[in-house]
Design a protein around this motif. Sequence first.
Motif, PDB file in Angstrom:
ATOM      1  N   GLN A   1     -16.316  16.634  23.925  1.00 55.87           N
ATOM      2  CA  GLN A   1     -15.075  15.861  23.959  1.00 55.87           C
ATOM      3  C   GLN A   1     -15.241  14.728  24.969  1.00 55.87           C
ATOM      4  N   VAL A   2     -14.670  13.568  24.663  1.00 61.00           N
ATOM      5  CA  VAL A   2     -14.780  12.423  25.559  1.00 61.00           C
ATOM      6  C   VAL A   2     -13.394  11.872  25.857  1.00 61.00           C
ATOM      7  N   GLU A   3     -13.144  11.621  27.154  1.00 62.43           N
ATOM      8  CA  GLU A   3     -11.930  10.940  27.583  1.00 62.43           C
ATOM      9  C   GLU A   3     -12.366   9.641  28.260  1.00 62.43           C
TER      10      GLU A   3
ATOM     11  N   VAL B   1     -23.194  11.188  28.604  1.00 65.14           N
ATOM     12  CA  VAL B   1     -22.074  11.862  27.947  1.00 65.14           C
ATOM     13  C   VAL B   1     -22.477  12.308  26.545  1.00 65.14           C
ATOM     14  N   GLU B   2     -23.205  11.457  25.854  1.00 60.95           N
ATOM     15  CA  GLU B   2     -23.595  11.742  24.472  1.00 60.95           C
ATOM     16  C   GLU B   2     -24.403  13.025  24.360  1.00 60.95           C
ATOM     17  N   GLN B   3     -25.240  13.305  25.350  1.00 65.80           N
ATOM     18  CA  GLN B   3     -26.172  14.429  25.242  1.00 65.80           C
ATOM     19  C   GLN B   3     -25.495  15.782  25.320  1.00 65.80           C
TER      20      GLN B   3
ATOM     21  N   ILE C   1     -15.602   8.238  19.433  1.00 74.10           N
ATOM     22  CA  ILE C   1     -15.602   7.250  20.516  1.00 74.10           C
ATOM     23  C   ILE C   1     -16.750   6.265  20.328  1.00 74.10           C
ATOM     24  N   ARG C   2     -17.899   6.781  19.969  1.00 76.78           N
ATOM     25  CA  ARG C   2     -19.063   5.926  19.756  1.00 76.78           C
ATOM     26  C   ARG C   2     -18.784   4.914  18.633  1.00 76.78           C
ATOM     27  N   ARG C   3     -18.119   5.378  17.599  1.00 73.85           N
ATOM     28  CA  ARG C   3     -17.800   4.498  16.477  1.00 73.85           C
ATOM     29  C   ARG C   3     -16.850   3.383  16.910  1.00 73.85           C
TER      30      ARG C   3
ATOM     31  N   THR D   1     -16.325  18.361  28.676  1.00 71.49           N
ATOM     32  CA  THR D   1     -15.611  17.109  28.434  1.00 71.49           C
ATOM     33  C   THR D   1     -16.198  16.025  29.327  1.00 71.49           C
ATOM     34  N   GLY D   2     -16.543  14.900  28.732  1.00 72.82           N
ATOM     35  CA  GLY D   2     -17.059  13.772  29.496  1.00 72.82           C
ATOM     36  C   GLY D   2     -15.937  12.806  29.835  1.00 72.82           C
ATOM     37  N   LEU D   3     -15.797  12.512  31.120  1.00 68.16           N
ATOM     38  CA  LEU D   3     -14.825  11.524  31.593  1.00 68.16           C
ATOM     39  C   LEU D   3     -15.584  10.220  31.767  1.00 68.16           C
ATOM     40  N   LEU D   4     -15.416   9.329  30.811  1.00 69.92           N
ATOM     41  CA  LEU D   4     -16.267   8.143  30.697  1.00 69.92           C
ATOM     42  C   LEU D   4     -15.502   6.880  31.072  1.00 69.92           C
ATOM     43  N   GLY D   5     -16.140   6.028  31.856  1.00 68.21           N
ATOM     44  CA  GLY D   5     -15.519   4.762  32.211  1.00 68.21           C
ATOM     45  C   GLY D   5     -16.370   4.011  33.202  1.00 68.21           C
TER      46      GLY D   5
END
Length: 304
Positions: free
Chosen positions: A199-201, A193-195, A217-219, A31-35
Amino acid sequence: MSDLMLTDVSRWYGNVVAVNDVNMQIGPGITGLLGPNGAGKSTLLSMMAGLLPPSSGTVTIDGQPTRGNVAIYRRIGLVPVQESLYDFLTGAQFVRLNADLQRVIQPDKATERAIGLVDMAGAASRKISTYSKGMKQRIKVASALVHDPEVLLLDEPFNGMDPIQRRHMMGLLTHFAAQGRTIVFSSHILEEVEQIARQVEVVVAGRHAASGDFAAIRRLMTDRPNQYVVRSSDDRRLATLLVAEPSVRGVRLRGGKALEVEADDFGAFTHAVPKLAQENGIRILELTPTDESLESVFSYLVNS
């Protein structure tokens, strides 16, 4: 296989709210925690690891609170973002220290294995003070892996790594995920994160902005309206032409010196502008996106 749950979690420091009413359910896999920087990612990871108590709400692994729970601590590996390590120790001594703290049954064997996993065997006998930033990152990962944890939490793990090291680390995390482990890593870089994340939060300003698979998320990010400043040899004429373009949502004159344009489709807009200019004898003097920072992208998710 472990499930990590955050329920109505907030964390504040005096009058400063670092994390605000976050709910997440994270299962096995990556899971990627993105921000953006300062979004509260490190605070969330510290609470997941049990290092920091939430001011309100609960953080559990398989239903058990993480804070103050030694049995849970032994199931977690944490790679903090801080670079300050015990620089006077060698890499091997540093990893062995965590093996001893975790009461690993065969600490020497576990230390050698963990160091080998991050491809640091050749530098294990050197003092950490001599390591590059990327090497320090890898030895931190080795220390987090030495007790073979079910849950791995990594805060900006790819900082300072060169492309080869980054690819190696991504392969390692993917391998662990395939074994059924729960892996959470934070990043402010979308491409990282994309690679590898399934799951992305998304977190912005301490708030949980979006959750889902990466494609969704990308969309959300790419479908948001894009804003530009355009200067040309004939702004009024260009404004009239742009208003008729399907990709353009709105155009307004900016102090009589430029145009502010909002477009729904980035690709269509960037193709339309030079075509319209050429066909109508207009020179484009400036075309600048005004909201391309990650902060603006994430803020759009929060407010949409």
